[in-house]
Design an enzyme around this catalytic site. Structure first.
Site, mmCIF file in Angstrom:
data_model
loop_
_atom_site.group_PDB
_atom_site.id
_atom_site.type_symbol
_atom_site.label_atom_id
_atom_site.label_comp_id
_atom_site.label_asym_id
_atom_site.label_seq_id
_atom_site.Cartn_x
_atom_site.Cartn_y
_atom_site.Cartn_z
ATOM 1 N N LYS A 81 0.851 -1.182 0.000
ATOM 2 C CA LYS A 81 0.000 0.000 0.000
ATOM 3 C C LYS A 81 0.893 1.241 0.000
ATOM 4 O O LYS A 81 1.893 1.296 0.724
ATOM 5 C CB LYS A 81 -0.889 -0.028 1.240
ATOM 6 C CG LYS A 81 -1.910 1.099 1.348
ATOM 7 C CD LYS A 81 -2.778 0.886 2.583
ATOM 8 C CE LYS A 81 -3.877 1.909 2.721
ATOM 9 N NZ LYS A 81 -4.763 1.632 3.877
ATOM 10 N N SER A 158 -9.335 1.321 3.094
ATOM 11 C CA SER A 158 -8.603 2.152 2.165
ATOM 12 C C SER A 158 -7.509 1.412 1.390
ATOM 13 O O SER A 158 -6.905 1.975 0.471
ATOM 14 C CB SER A 158 -7.960 3.322 2.936
ATOM 15 O OG SER A 158 -7.048 2.844 3.922
ATOM 16 N N SER A 182 -9.528 -1.036 7.128
ATOM 17 C CA SER A 182 -8.991 -0.830 5.779
ATOM 18 C C SER A 182 -8.245 -2.011 5.192
ATOM 19 O O SER A 182 -7.874 -1.982 4.017
ATOM 20 C CB SER A 182 -8.092 0.405 5.761
ATOM 21 O OG SER A 182 -8.864 1.575 5.945
#
Length: 471
Positions: A81, A158, A182
């Site tokens: 990420k 996310s 997330s």
């Protein structure tokens, strides 16, 4: 063979590497080629680190040619990420404001993965500054959930790109972060496994923060075993062993036969899709068939938590504090779905903020007291499967759907617990359904054992998104 390779787990890939059936260079090239083919359609990677990946794969190849194997992650590609620092690469955090922000050092977990011999193939898209559960990003685009080739559905956020990378076979494993869900929300929407460890068990050094009191790094993978192995690595365990939480059926019955696993009666079931509820309740029966004590429970702490969530957002305060200078100078360059949530923290007084903190501390203590005779909780990860982006990405619906996406998962973060999301079936329309198993603080090993036993009892869903492989 190529389609099979895309969805192989760490153990299979590592065995192939050890037997010299494929080299680290060939394996890395396979995933880079697959990214090249699929990324224009799925919008998963913000940067593919080809030169670095090839160099790391070459190094792994040299060692393996000598018969030297570091461990099960040696030569295995992974994705990150894009809020995790890798020296020399930009860390955007999903924001156009950080497109030139090159990291000076590696994040702690990056060093741990490199020490284990893993190969970093790229950085993945995410919600701007990790502040959202749907996966929407208006500047870089929202990754396409690979389970529907016709309709652009939410990937979950996310850690949107990291989940899609794994689900689409573009990387065997990926790392996300989880402040309110997330890792688990995109795992649920994308039909993979995502682990949220107890806060503090994995170092956040080198991570762009959202809420430093809740931010937690966690793995995304095709299986519980792979998530467990990655967790052991990034939390600082011995890199040379395989996941030691895996139990045989006999050992499971011996060590975990008296577990009490409960479905909470409240909080987690509001606005839950009927197919999701049916699948989760069926999962409870599978656990019961493992000779576990499975029943329902009422938890007063959940009522208190619901009331607490209706008050001032402490995460809004934390995020506003960190990003306040950029918000004041470059407000128009923020994604509006993020900036408006951050601004909620600007006018919350110190008295309100500290009052919320004290209340949450009391709720956490009450939760642990109520859970003294309970080992694990079973809930839906998300109240519904992945919704069409067009139904969500508007002023009227976004904040409602975002809140619903986060409700079941954020309870875990706020109460200081650990949890895992894993697939428990598909809807009639072929969309994944996520099951959330929740454990008490620092009980990751037993949580993984339970999840692994469930996964083995359920058996493979025998389906992956229908995507073409590179030639």
């Amino acid at each position: 063979m190529e389609n099979i390779l895309a969805y192989m787990g760490i153990d299979e890939l590592s065995s192939m590497l050890r037997r010299r059936e494929i080299s680290p260079v060939e394996l890395t090239a396979y995933y880079i080629n697959r990214i090249s083919e699929l990324n224009p359609r799925l919008n998963v990677f913000i940067e593919v680190a080809i030169d670095q990946a090839v160099a790391q794969a070459d190094s792994a190849e040299v060692l393996m040619a000598k018969g030297e194997f570091i461990g099960p992650l040696h030569g295995i590609p992974f994705a990150l990420k894009d809020l995790i620092d890798v020296k020399g690469l930009v860390t955007t955090g999903g924001s156009i404001l950080r497109r030139t922000e090159k990291a000076q050092t590696n994040a702690y977990i990056v060093d741990k993965l490199f020490q284990a011999g893993a190969v970093m193939i790229g950085k993945t898209h995410m919600v701007e500054f990790a502040f959202g559960g749907t996966g929407v990003n208006h500047h870089y685009g929202t990754p396409w959930n690979p389970w529907d080739s016709e309709i652009h559905r939410l990937p979950g956020g996310s850690s949107s790109g990291s989940a899609v990378a794994v689900a689409a076979g573009m990387s065997p494993i990926a790392i996300g972060s989880d402040t309110g869900g997330s890792v688990r929300i995109p795992a649920s929407f994308c039909g993979i496994v995502g682990l949220k460890p107890t806060f503090g068990t994995v170092s956040n050094q080198g991570i762009l923060p959202l809420d430093p009191t809740l931010d937690t790094l966690g793995p995304l993978a095709h299986s519980v075993a792979d998530c467990g192995l990655i967790y052991e690595t990034i939390s600082g365990s011995d890199i040379h062993r395989s996941a030691d939480f895996i139990l045989s059926a006999d050992r499971f019955n011996e060590e975990l036969k008296d577990l009490r696993v409960c479905l909470p009666r409240e909080y987690f079931w509001t606005d839950v899709d009927e197919e999701v509820e049916a699948a989760v309740r069926s999962s409870a029966q599978i656990l019961s068939d493992l000779n576990l004590w499975v029943d329902e429970i009422s938890l007063k702490c959940l009522e208190d938590l619901s009331a607490w969530r209706a008050g001032p957002s402490t995460t809004a305060v934390e995020s506003y504090f960190f990003h306040r200078e950029q918000l004041e100078r470059n407000f128009s360059k923020f994604d509006p779905i993020v900036s408006m949530r951050m601004l909620e923290g600007r006018n919350i007084s110190a008295v309100e903020f500290l009052g919320q903190r004290d209340k949450l501390k009391d709720i956490r203590a009450a939760a642990l007291r109520e859970l003294e005779l309970v080992d694990f909780l079973i809930t839906p990860t998300t109240p519904f499967p992945a919704l069409p982006l067009s139904e969500v990405d508007n002023d009227e619906m976004y904040h409602k759907i975002n809140g619903l996406c986060l409700r079941n998962t954020s309870a875990v973060n706020l109460l200081g617990l650990c949890a895992i999301s894993l697939p428990c079936g598909l809807t009639r329309g072929g969309l994944p359904i996520g099951l959330q198993l929740i454990g008490k603080p620092h009980d990751e090993k037993r949580l993984l054992q339970l999840a692994y036993a469930y996964e083995q009892s359920l058996g493979p869903l025998n389906s992956h998104p229908e995507l073409s492989a590179p030639h």
